[in-house]
Design a protein around this motif. Sequence first.
Motif, PDB file in Angstrom:
ATOM      1  N   ASN A   2      12.350 -13.910   9.660  1.00 56.24           N
ATOM      2  CA  ASN A   2      13.092 -14.509   8.560  1.00 56.24           C
ATOM      3  C   ASN A   2      12.519 -14.040   7.229  1.00 56.24           C
ATOM      4  O   ASN A   2      11.415 -14.394   6.850  1.00 56.24           O
ATOM      5  CB  ASN A   2      13.011 -16.039   8.646  1.00 56.24           C
ATOM      6  N   GLU A   3      13.289 -13.244   6.494  1.00 57.74           N
ATOM      7  CA  GLU A   3      12.742 -12.614   5.301  1.00 57.74           C
ATOM      8  C   GLU A   3      12.359 -13.616   4.220  1.00 57.74           C
ATOM      9  O   GLU A   3      11.415 -13.412   3.464  1.00 57.74           O
ATOM     10  CB  GLU A   3      13.727 -11.576   4.747  1.00 57.74           C
ATOM     11  N   GLU A   4      13.056 -14.759   4.119  1.00 59.70           N
ATOM     12  CA  GLU A   4      12.723 -15.719   3.082  1.00 59.70           C
ATOM     13  C   GLU A   4      11.360 -16.363   3.295  1.00 59.70           C
ATOM     14  O   GLU A   4      10.788 -16.929   2.390  1.00 59.70           O
ATOM     15  CB  GLU A   4      13.803 -16.808   2.997  1.00 59.70           C
ATOM     16  N   LEU A   5      10.818 -16.298   4.520  1.00 66.75           N
ATOM     17  CA  LEU A   5       9.514 -16.874   4.795  1.00 66.75           C
ATOM     18  C   LEU A   5       8.376 -15.888   4.548  1.00 66.75           C
ATOM     19  O   LEU A   5       7.250 -16.146   4.925  1.00 66.75           O
ATOM     20  CB  LEU A   5       9.443 -17.379   6.242  1.00 66.75           C
ATOM     21  N   GLY A   6       8.663 -14.775   3.940  1.00 66.88           N
ATOM     22  CA  GLY A   6       7.589 -13.876   3.573  1.00 66.88           C
ATOM     23  C   GLY A   6       7.185 -12.909   4.645  1.00 66.88           C
ATOM     24  O   GLY A   6       6.022 -12.539   4.754  1.00 66.88           O
ATOM     25  N   ALA A   7       8.148 -12.504   5.469  1.00 68.43           N
ATOM     26  CA  ALA A   7       7.830 -11.581   6.552  1.00 68.43           C
ATOM     27  C   ALA A   7       7.900 -10.149   6.040  1.00 68.43           C
ATOM     28  O   ALA A   7       8.889  -9.449   6.222  1.00 68.43           O
ATOM     29  CB  ALA A   7       8.782 -11.787   7.724  1.00 68.43           C
ATOM     30  N   ALA A   8       6.854  -9.732   5.355  1.00 60.21           N
ATOM     31  CA  ALA A   8       6.767  -8.360   4.867  1.00 60.21           C
ATOM     32  C   ALA A   8       5.479  -7.744   5.379  1.00 60.21           C
ATOM     33  O   ALA A   8       4.621  -8.430   5.929  1.00 60.21           O
ATOM     34  CB  ALA A   8       6.841  -8.314   3.343  1.00 60.21           C
ATOM     35  N   ILE A   9       5.357  -6.445   5.191  1.00 65.44           N
ATOM     36  CA  ILE A   9       4.248  -5.741   5.824  1.00 65.44           C
ATOM     37  C   ILE A   9       3.839  -4.539   4.973  1.00 65.44           C
ATOM     38  O   ILE A   9       4.678  -3.894   4.342  1.00 65.44           O
ATOM     39  CB  ILE A   9       4.676  -5.271   7.240  1.00 65.44           C
ATOM     40  N   THR A  10       2.541  -4.289   4.932  1.00 64.98           N
ATOM     41  CA  THR A  10       2.035  -3.090   4.270  1.00 64.98           C
ATOM     42  C   THR A  10       1.520  -2.126   5.330  1.00 64.98           C
ATOM     43  O   THR A  10       0.803  -2.525   6.257  1.00 64.98           O
ATOM     44  CB  THR A  10       0.905  -3.425   3.270  1.00 64.98           C
ATOM     45  N   LEU A  11       1.937  -0.884   5.217  1.00 62.56           N
ATOM     46  CA  LEU A  11       1.462   0.168   6.119  1.00 62.56           C
ATOM     47  C   LEU A  11       0.753   1.203   5.270  1.00 62.56           C
ATOM     48  O   LEU A  11       1.372   2.055   4.647  1.00 62.56           O
ATOM     49  CB  LEU A  11       2.629   0.772   6.903  1.00 62.56           C
ATOM     50  N   SER A  12      -0.561   1.085   5.226  1.00 63.54           N
ATOM     51  CA  SER A  12      -1.347   1.965   4.374  1.00 63.54           C
ATOM     52  C   SER A  12      -1.541   3.320   5.034  1.00 63.54           C
ATOM     53  O   SER A  12      -0.941   3.633   6.061  1.00 63.54           O
ATOM     54  CB  SER A  12      -2.680   1.312   4.013  1.00 63.54           C
ATOM     55  N   ILE A  13      -2.388   4.109   4.471  1.00 64.19           N
ATOM     56  CA  ILE A  13      -2.387   5.550   4.716  1.00 64.19           C
ATOM     57  C   ILE A  13      -2.650   5.932   6.167  1.00 64.19           C
ATOM     58  O   ILE A  13      -2.028   6.854   6.699  1.00 64.19           O
ATOM     59  CB  ILE A  13      -3.392   6.203   3.758  1.00 64.19           C
ATOM     60  N   ASN A  14      -3.541   5.235   6.856  1.00 68.09           N
ATOM     61  CA  ASN A  14      -3.784   5.575   8.265  1.00 68.09           C
ATOM     62  C   ASN A  14      -2.565   5.287   9.126  1.00 68.09           C
ATOM     63  O   ASN A  14      -2.363   5.929  10.169  1.00 68.09           O
ATOM     64  CB  ASN A  14      -5.016   4.855   8.802  1.00 68.09           C
ATOM     65  N   ALA A  15      -1.703   4.352   8.700  1.00 75.91           N
ATOM     66  CA  ALA A  15      -0.479   4.058   9.441  1.00 75.91           C
ATOM     67  C   ALA A  15       0.678   4.940   9.002  1.00 75.91           C
ATOM     68  O   ALA A  15       1.445   5.433   9.833  1.00 75.91           O
ATOM     69  CB  ALA A  15      -0.101   2.591   9.266  1.00 75.91           C
ATOM     70  N   SER A  16       0.820   5.147   7.697  1.00 80.44           N
ATOM     71  CA  SER A  16       1.923   5.991   7.221  1.00 80.44           C
ATOM     72  C   SER A  16       1.756   7.427   7.705  1.00 80.44           C
ATOM     73  O   SER A  16       2.737   8.143   7.912  1.00 80.44           O
ATOM     74  CB  SER A  16       2.016   5.955   5.687  1.00 80.44           C
ATOM     75  N   ARG A  17       0.512   7.843   7.922  1.00 82.58           N
ATOM     76  CA  ARG A  17       0.259   9.170   8.496  1.00 82.58           C
ATOM     77  C   ARG A  17       0.956   9.298   9.854  1.00 82.58           C
ATOM     78  O   ARG A  17       1.547  10.340  10.168  1.00 82.58           O
ATOM     79  CB  ARG A  17      -1.248   9.377   8.643  1.00 82.58           C
ATOM     80  N   LEU A  18       0.940   8.225  10.632  1.00 85.48           N
ATOM     81  CA  LEU A  18       1.568   8.243  11.949  1.00 85.48           C
ATOM     82  C   LEU A  18       3.078   8.115  11.849  1.00 85.48           C
ATOM     83  O   LEU A  18       3.813   8.789  12.575  1.00 85.48           O
ATOM     84  CB  LEU A  18       0.991   7.121  12.805  1.00 85.48           C
ATOM     85  N   LEU A  19       3.555   7.258  10.954  1.00 87.07           N
ATOM     86  CA  LEU A  19       5.005   7.135  10.782  1.00 87.07           C
ATOM     87  C   LEU A  19       5.598   8.423  10.229  1.00 87.07           C
ATOM     88  O   LEU A  19       6.700   8.819  10.589  1.00 87.07           O
ATOM     89  CB  LEU A  19       5.336   5.971   9.848  1.00 87.07           C
ATOM     90  N   ARG A  20       4.874   9.068   9.331  1.00 87.92           N
ATOM     91  CA  ARG A  20       5.387  10.308   8.746  1.00 87.92           C
ATOM     92  C   ARG A  20       5.548  11.384   9.824  1.00 87.92           C
ATOM     93  O   ARG A  20       6.557  12.092   9.867  1.00 87.92           O
ATOM     94  CB  ARG A  20       4.448  10.810   7.644  1.00 87.92           C
ATOM     95  N   SER A  21       4.588  11.483  10.728  1.00 88.19           N
ATOM     96  CA  SER A  21       4.736  12.464  11.805  1.00 88.19           C
ATOM     97  C   SER A  21       5.848  12.043  12.759  1.00 88.19           C
ATOM     98  O   SER A  21       6.574  12.877  13.302  1.00 88.19           O
ATOM     99  CB  SER A  21       3.413  12.644  12.565  1.00 88.19           C
ATOM    100  N   SER A  22       6.046  10.728  12.920  1.00 87.07           N
ATOM    101  CA  SER A  22       7.117  10.239  13.785  1.00 87.07           C
ATOM    102  C   SER A  22       8.488  10.546  13.187  1.00 87.07           C
ATOM    103  O   SER A  22       9.461  10.738  13.913  1.00 87.07           O
ATOM    104  CB  SER A  22       6.972   8.731  14.005  1.00 87.07           C
ATOM    105  N   ILE A  23       8.563  10.587  11.855  1.00 90.06           N
ATOM    106  CA  ILE A  23       9.820  10.972  11.201  1.00 90.06           C
ATOM    107  C   ILE A  23      10.259  12.337  11.700  1.00 90.06           C
ATOM    108  O   ILE A  23      11.429  12.565  12.029  1.00 90.06           O
ATOM    109  CB  ILE A  23       9.645  10.988   9.666  1.00 90.06           C
TER     110      ILE A  23
END
Length: 383
Positions: A2-23
């Motif tokens: 539920n987005e109104e309850l503050g369900a957000a997330i930060t994916l910093s560099i060690n994680a974005s490195r993996l998502l970027r390769s997954s792209i």
Amino acid sequence: MNEELGAAITLSINASRLLRSSIERAGFDKVKAGYVEAEKFQELHWKDLSVILEWQSSLVTERYKEPWWYFSRKDVHEELKRAALSPDGLGSIPRLVLGAHVERVDVQSHTAVLSSGERFQGDVIIGADGIRSASGNSVFGKLQTVPEGLSAYRCMIRSEKLKENPATAILVDSTKVLMLIGPNRRIVAYPCSNWNWINFVCIFPDNKDRRLQWNDTVTVQEMVETFQDFHPSIPAALSMASNTGIWQLRDRVPLQTLVKGCYAMIGDAAHAMGPHQGQGACQALEDAEALRITLKGATRCDVSARLKIYDELRVERIAKVMEYTRAMAPSTTDSREVNHTTTQTYSDYYWSYKITQDAVALMRKHGHALKVVDEVTGEVEFE
């Protein structure tokens, strides 16, 4: 989710490195996931918003050669699911079964048993079922968690509402991440969902037992009152929330092993931790990448030995991240002054880590002649 309850997330560099390769490799689309790249990070004094520490995100992303992304959990979850189930993705299309509440796992028969009595068998069983992990408890016995003596209110507020109000516009004058540091309380605020929302995580001392993460009886007014003595922009902003949830901060006692036979744990089941360094989800992505590498080319007969390599790869790193995360938690004090460890204290340990290369090196150490054949996509193959 539920987005109104503050369900957000930060994916910093060690994680974005993996998502970027997954792209490149598997079709994850950051645009469809509504990503935001913040332009700067600020640590501010709780009372007057004076700057304790400020750095431009570009200085970090240029050093580590990777972006830093912020998402709504709902958005990024939907996009990960879309990519995983897409016929254009890698391998066979998985079957997603909803409402499948796992009761126990039998590693001898490679079986997950649901509360409905239904059984699923597989060569590998991955327990990704959170801090209360029913699968982990059935395999290892009761897995302990520890309350931190803190809880967090979470809420989402429309960026436009904050921008339109002169009392709160200072909080959203750019795409920035804010950390307001108090003597025993802390607020972290950052944008997500194409900067349409600002996520607030408001941490405070609390010894109540709140085992049910979200408590529907909590009111916005309670949250506002808890932070009423902060700079006037803060209670003004928090009062704009339509609702809020409260989350007791508990973490997993560091485990000596994450695997047994065909079973392995990942994510919060393996290493639930507080939000003080934004590494919970990042470590879950590292777990997934570790499994991708260590199970490469495995047969059913190989699974147990390969998961031991996964265990060797992850246990020490996870324990260290959990230790550093605890060190960054707000400490209860009677002082009205701020005395804290900067959020950059442990950052290089997180951000410089390249798990793909580390996993390949460990596989080679164990006699598996694996190599990375494409640094951009992270594709690996045997020599």
